[in-house]
Scaffold this motif. Structure first.
Motif, PDB file in Angstrom:
ATOM      1  N   ASP A 391     -50.586  49.278 -24.609  1.00  0.00           N
ATOM      2  CA  ASP A 391     -50.437  50.382 -23.645  1.00  0.00           C
ATOM      3  C   ASP A 391     -50.136  49.846 -22.246  1.00  0.00           C
ATOM      4  O   ASP A 391     -49.297  50.391 -21.520  1.00  0.00           O
ATOM      5  N   ARG A 394     -46.504  48.827 -21.715  1.00  0.00           N
ATOM      6  CA  ARG A 394     -45.616  49.973 -21.463  1.00  0.00           C
ATOM      7  C   ARG A 394     -45.833  50.553 -20.064  1.00  0.00           C
ATOM      8  O   ARG A 394     -44.889  50.986 -19.397  1.00  0.00           O
ATOM      9  N   LYS A 397     -44.152  48.186 -17.571  1.00  0.00           N
ATOM     10  CA  LYS A 397     -42.704  48.365 -17.684  1.00  0.00           C
ATOM     11  C   LYS A 397     -42.265  49.631 -16.933  1.00  0.00           C
ATOM     12  O   LYS A 397     -41.305  49.613 -16.148  1.00  0.00           O
ATOM     13  N   LYS A 398     -42.993  50.712 -17.152  1.00  0.00           N
ATOM     14  CA  LYS A 398     -42.641  51.984 -16.507  1.00  0.00           C
ATOM     15  C   LYS A 398     -42.729  51.874 -14.986  1.00  0.00           C
ATOM     16  O   LYS A 398     -41.847  52.341 -14.248  1.00  0.00           O
ATOM     17  N   GLU A 409     -35.230  44.391 -22.179  1.00  0.00           N
ATOM     18  CA  GLU A 409     -36.160  44.962 -23.150  1.00  0.00           C
ATOM     19  C   GLU A 409     -37.088  43.874 -23.674  1.00  0.00           C
ATOM     20  O   GLU A 409     -36.675  42.746 -23.927  1.00  0.00           O
TER      21      GLU A 409
END
Length: 582
Positions: A391, A394, A397-398, A409
């Motif tokens: 989690d 992500r 990354k966001k 990626e």
């Protein structure tokens, strides 16, 4: 394991421990024992002796050097290494990639496959045999020869010395031996393997007074200890390697090791000629009045001097024979077995532990089982936190993308390895980009998927660059063209950089570490998707138990493809790389 009525193989069966193990298992009711030894006469002698004691049991002799190819098995190791062609062949058998042709020509594999034993007990002192080739002495010879040949052309003598050094490399020999052994147990349909190992020091520590040089302990002795420990850890890995059948079931096999930590004695008490490595000690003498003055130097080898040879007389005395550990004088045996020294254990006691472990008992001396109990396995806390880590990946990354960062990626960096993992992750990611879900991809044909993945690569320059930059080429759908960066990870060779391209080599490279966009590979991916969906559909709808590792939603065909999950599933179900102990 019930050994009654079964066939076993005793590697090193002529030795002190080997013969004791044969006798113990004969008492337990085996039907046949294949008794192996280095020399033919040893194997025959052992079987003849056992047949007299146990006439109702079949004893089959087998012989030869287990560590070399069958064509060299009856040659002395010195003979193999003195012949340039045989020496180079020995080195290549040790260092070449592990392919079936290499595996099948080694004596250990050939004998196990030929006899198909139900179990194997290995009494060969592997660590000693490898360590006593003395890598250190060979290294000194190489350094000396290089100094003498500096700025001179390389001659045959230098080639031989260097190749002798390579031949004595202990870690590659041990690694290749374990590779051959593992494959032999599989191909020989064995159900169990038990090793009689060694501590290398008879259970003593670094203060061991018994050594091979002025060092205490000697480097050779420590190398023996290192090889014994390394072999144990590789057997630990073998014990964690399931023999997984095509239907997913596990073939039952056990791997155990009993590691005596004392001198092993004894075989016989005799009187006669004293020999070292099979050679008698010629008797020399020197009168007291002929004592030589000490000068500024001394030579360890002289052909002439004031000493004399006493005819053909040799050293003769009473001694205790400890089998492969050699013979000891009364004084030596007294010293080494003194309380507080190595002390000793009898071969019959070792054989009893072997029998207990083979027959399912718990002797308390299986070091593989002890390692299993002692290592720190995956924890509950880590399992809970795994999703937290995913989690956070992500979330980070966001946040970076919201701040305007143009990130690659997070698919594969080729830092974990192998290249096959990188290849699988990127192939799954390309299919994800093209179809998003397994269900959508499953409705397309192999040619369509190949074209769609090529289209993805054409549109996403950054994605394409991320694959090529880590050394993974991309084979295009036509199978004739490819994309690459300056370096390619597969194929790999320490020296060679140019390789011939053929259908066979290309298939091997794409399997090992090329992104493969050919329709034939996309057909393979469709097969994997189909297998995943069938596994899901074949699960009883009303089964809400703990029977399965994952619930029915883990691989939802309508969820976005997760490359990491796909790679893990392939490693477990296709590559048979499942962890079985935790």
């Amino acid at each position: 394991m019930d050994v009654r009525g079964k066939k076993g193989m005793i590697l090193g069966g002529f030795g002190l421990v080997g013969m004791a193990v044969c006798r113990r298992l004969a008492i337990e009711g085996v039907a046949e024992l294949v008794v192996t030894s280095l020399k033919e006469q040893e194997a025959l002698k052992a079987c003849d002796s056992l047949k007299k004691e146990f006439p109702g049991i079949t004893f089959t002799p087998a012989w030869g050097d287990l560590f070399v190819r069958t064509t060299f098995k009856d040659d002395a190791r010195a003979e193999v290494l003195s012949d340039p062609e045989k020496r180079r062949t020995f080195i290549r058998d040790m260092l070449d990639p592990l392919i079936p042709e290499v595996i099948e020509r080694i004596t250990l594999h050939a004998q196990i496959v030929e006899h198909q034993p139900y179990f194997v007990v290995d009494c060969v002192n592997t660590a000693t045999g490898i360590a006593y080739q003395d890598l250190y002495e060979q290294s000194e010879k190489v350094l000396d020869s290089l100094d003498r040949h500096r700025n001179e052309p390389v001659d045959d003598d230098l080639v031989k010395i260097v190749e002798d050094l390579i031949s004595s490399l202990n870690a590659p020999q041990l690694v290749r031996h374990i590779q051959i052994l593992h494959n032999a147990l599989i191909d020989g349909n064995c159900r169990g393997y038990l090793k009689i190992g060694t501590t290398g020091t008879g259970g003593m520590g670094l203060n061991i007074p018994y050594t091979h040089s002025e060092d205490r302990p000697s480097r050779v002795l420590l190398t023996k200890n290192a090889m014994g420990g390394a072999q144990t850890l590789m057997l630990f890995l073998m014990a964690r390697t399931p023999l997984q059948n095509d239907d997913g079931t596990i073939r039952e096999i056990f791997v155990k090791e009993i590691k005596p930590a004392a001198t092993i004695a004894w075989k016989a008490v005799r009187a006669g000629e004293i020999r070292k490595r099979g050679v008698a000690f010629p008797r020399f003498n020197m009168p007291v009045e002929s004592a030589l003055p000490l000068g500024s130097s001394i030579s360890t080898r002289e052909t002439e001097g004031p000493w004399s040879r006493d005819g053909d007389d040799t050293l003769r005395s009473v001694y205790i024979d400890t089998g492969e550990n050699g013979i000891f004088s009364e004084g030596e045996f007294t010293a080494i077995t003194e309380v507080g020294q190595m002390e000793f254990v009898t071969p019959e006691e070792i054989a009893q532990q072997v029998a207990w472990e083979l027959m399912g008992g718990n002797s308390g001396h299986d070091v593989i089982g002890a390692l299993d109990a002692a290592v720190l396995e995956p924890t509950y806390r880590a399992g809970v936190l795994r999703q937290v880590a995913l989690d956070k990946l992500r979330q980070v990354k966001k946040k970076w993308e919201e701040d305007g960062a143009d990130l690659d990626e997070s698919v594969a960096f080729e830092l974990l390895g192998p290249p096959r993992l990188t290849k699988l992750l990127h192939e799954a990611n390309l299919i994800r980009h093209a179809y998003k879900t397994m269900r959508a991809a499953s409705m397309a044909g192999p040619d369509q998927i190949a074209e769609a993945c090529q289209s993805v690569l054409g549109r996403h320059e950054k994605l394409r660059s991320a694959i090529l930059s880590v050394g993974v080429p991309i084979l295009m759908p036509d199978g004739q063209t490819y994309l690459r960066g300056p370096n390619i990870l597969i194929p790999h060779h320490a020296v060679q950089t140019d390789f011939e391209v053929s259908d066979a080599t290309l298939d091997n490279w794409t399997k090992s570490g090329w992104v493969d966009l050919r329709p034939s590979n996309m057909k393979r991916w469709l097969g994997w998707f189909d297998k995943i969906l069938r596994q899901k559909d074949e699960r009883p709808a009303d089964d809400t138990s703990s029977r399965y590792d994952f619930d029915e939603t883990y691989f939802d065909p309508d969820d976005e493809i997760n490359p990491g999950k796909m790679a893990g599933w392939i490693f477990i179900n296709i590559d048979k790389g499942k962890r079985v102990k935790r």
